[in-house]
Design a protein around this motif. Structure first.
Motif, PDB file in Angstrom:
ATOM      1  N   SER A 259       0.830  -1.213   0.000  1.00  0.00           N
ATOM      2  CA  SER A 259       0.000   0.000   0.000  1.00  0.00           C
ATOM      3  C   SER A 259       0.856   1.251   0.000  1.00  0.00           C
ATOM      4  O   SER A 259       0.618   2.180   0.757  1.00  0.00           O
ATOM      5  N   GLY A 260       1.873   1.243  -0.847  1.00  0.00           N
ATOM      6  CA  GLY A 260       2.730   2.414  -0.969  1.00  0.00           C
ATOM      7  C   GLY A 260       3.888   2.472   0.001  1.00  0.00           C
ATOM      8  O   GLY A 260       4.551   3.513   0.117  1.00  0.00           O
ATOM      9  N   GLU A 261       4.172   1.365   0.707  1.00  0.00           N
ATOM     10  CA  GLU A 261       5.290   1.359   1.648  1.00  0.00           C
ATOM     11  C   GLU A 261       6.623   1.489   0.905  1.00  0.00           C
ATOM     12  O   GLU A 261       6.796   0.952  -0.190  1.00  0.00           O
ATOM     13  N   PRO A 262       7.589   2.206   1.487  1.00  0.00           N
ATOM     14  CA  PRO A 262       8.886   2.390   0.820  1.00  0.00           C
ATOM     15  C   PRO A 262       9.766   1.150   0.925  1.00  0.00           C
ATOM     16  O   PRO A 262       9.900   0.558   1.994  1.00  0.00           O
ATOM     17  N   VAL A 263      10.355   0.759  -0.207  1.00  0.00           N
ATOM     18  CA  VAL A 263      11.281  -0.370  -0.256  1.00  0.00           C
ATOM     19  C   VAL A 263      12.518   0.063  -1.031  1.00  0.00           C
ATOM     20  O   VAL A 263      12.419   0.493  -2.183  1.00  0.00           O
ATOM     21  N   VAL A 264      13.685  -0.051  -0.399  1.00  0.00           N
ATOM     22  CA  VAL A 264      14.950   0.266  -1.066  1.00  0.00           C
ATOM     23  C   VAL A 264      15.612  -1.039  -1.485  1.00  0.00           C
ATOM     24  O   VAL A 264      15.782  -1.948  -0.659  1.00  0.00           O
ATOM     25  N   VAL A 265      15.981  -1.146  -2.760  1.00  0.00           N
ATOM     26  CA  VAL A 265      16.661  -2.343  -3.262  1.00  0.00           C
ATOM     27  C   VAL A 265      18.154  -2.036  -3.385  1.00  0.00           C
ATOM     28  O   VAL A 265      18.544  -0.972  -3.867  1.00  0.00           O
ATOM     29  N   VAL A 266      18.981  -3.000  -2.936  1.00  0.00           N
ATOM     30  CA  VAL A 266      20.422  -2.755  -2.820  1.00  0.00           C
ATOM     31  C   VAL A 266      21.188  -3.823  -3.605  1.00  0.00           C
ATOM     32  O   VAL A 266      21.020  -5.025  -3.350  1.00  0.00           O
ATOM     33  N   PRO A 267      22.037  -3.420  -4.554  1.00  0.00           N
ATOM     34  CA  PRO A 267      22.731  -4.398  -5.410  1.00  0.00           C
ATOM     35  C   PRO A 267      23.870  -5.115  -4.704  1.00  0.00           C
ATOM     36  O   PRO A 267      24.361  -4.684  -3.657  1.00  0.00           O
TER      37      PRO A 267
END
Length: 262
Positions: free
Chosen positions: A52-60
């Motif tokens: 529901s629009g929660e922030p998710v940071v993806v890290v390589p």
């Protein structure tokens, strides 16, 4: 630790790193795993819980950049999350320094959404995420690692050992300007290594996705003691970020972190 403290060339392949006999040939299956993802209903958001629009940071992962996580980024957007790239550049610099850059992105995501941030990191990116969560739990709502050898980072495939040695040989130049002779080795005593070897008490949920078919790191190094915190998939190390099973696990774990945890 200064360069003079070493009795051998600090830029040589580090004897403290233990070669792992992982089946690296399986990494050649990466293109097939990507094609299988595109053919899966999961890729289009079917059969998985949505956000529901929660922030998710993806890290390589190690040697990779945010470009390696483009599929994951847009998939998260399709299933209702607000994804962010890590903005740490190519992941070859000192892990402590990279954690600082990652926190800048996390703080921006939290400011823009008003919520604590979920971190999804591949390989070394997952270890950076764990480091940040341990140091700044007030900013992080959850950590999900994908093939991250946080239990035994000194075991690596010889290809990675050689890559680490090459990066140390270019220390101070370009993307690796903050790398020191002890970086990417068993000699380092920085906060990052401390949090991998002797982590403090966890204040945020964390989950681990692993694969016994991993051709780069030993899967035993990528799991939590509590089996309930682990999700097994059948993917290569590189293919883990474009694998339908991984995406199912991520969606399920993210859903466990309620929207009210900001």
């Amino acid at each position: 630790m200064s360069q003079a403290a070493y009795s051998v060339d600090p830029f040589a392949e580090d004897a403290s790193l233990i070669p792992a006999s992982t089946p690296i040939w399986r990494e050649a299956l990466f293109p097939l795993e990507w094609l299988a993802l595109r053919a899966s209903p999961v890729y289009w958001g079917f059969g998985v819980p949505h956000g529901s629009g929660e922030p998710v940071v993806v890290v390589p992962g190690f040697l990779a950049s945010d470009a390696s996580l483009v599929e994951l980024y847009w998939w998260l957007a399709r299933i209702g999350y607000r994804p962010y790239f890590s903005r740490i550049g190519r992941n070859v610099d000192c892990p402590d320094f990279q954690t600082g850059r990652l926190r800048e992105t996390v703080l921006r995501a939290r400011q823009e959404t008003g919520q604590r941030v979920r971190l999804v990191g591949h390989s070394l990116g997952g270890m950076l995420s764990r480091n940040l969560a341990l140091e700044h739990p007030e900013d992080v709502a959850m950590v999900i690692t994908l093939g991250s050898p946080f239990r035994d980072a000194v075991r690596a495939h010889p290809v990675l050992i050689s890559a680490a040695a090459t990066i140390r040989s270019y220390a101070g130049r370009g993307a690796a300007r903050n790398v020191r002779p002890s970086c990417f080795s068993g000699h380092c005593t920085c906060t990052f290594v401390k949090n991998m070897l002797m982590p403090g008490e966890w204040q945020v949920p964390r989950f681990a996705v692993f694969s016994r078919q991993d051709g780069v790191v030993e899967w035993e190094s990528c799991v939590e003691d509590d089996p309930a915190l682990n999700d097994e998939v059948h993917a290569s190390h590189l293919g883990m970020v474009v694998h339908a099973g991984t995406y199912r696990a991520i969606a399920r774990r993210l859903r466990m972190c309620s929207a009210g945890s900001g």
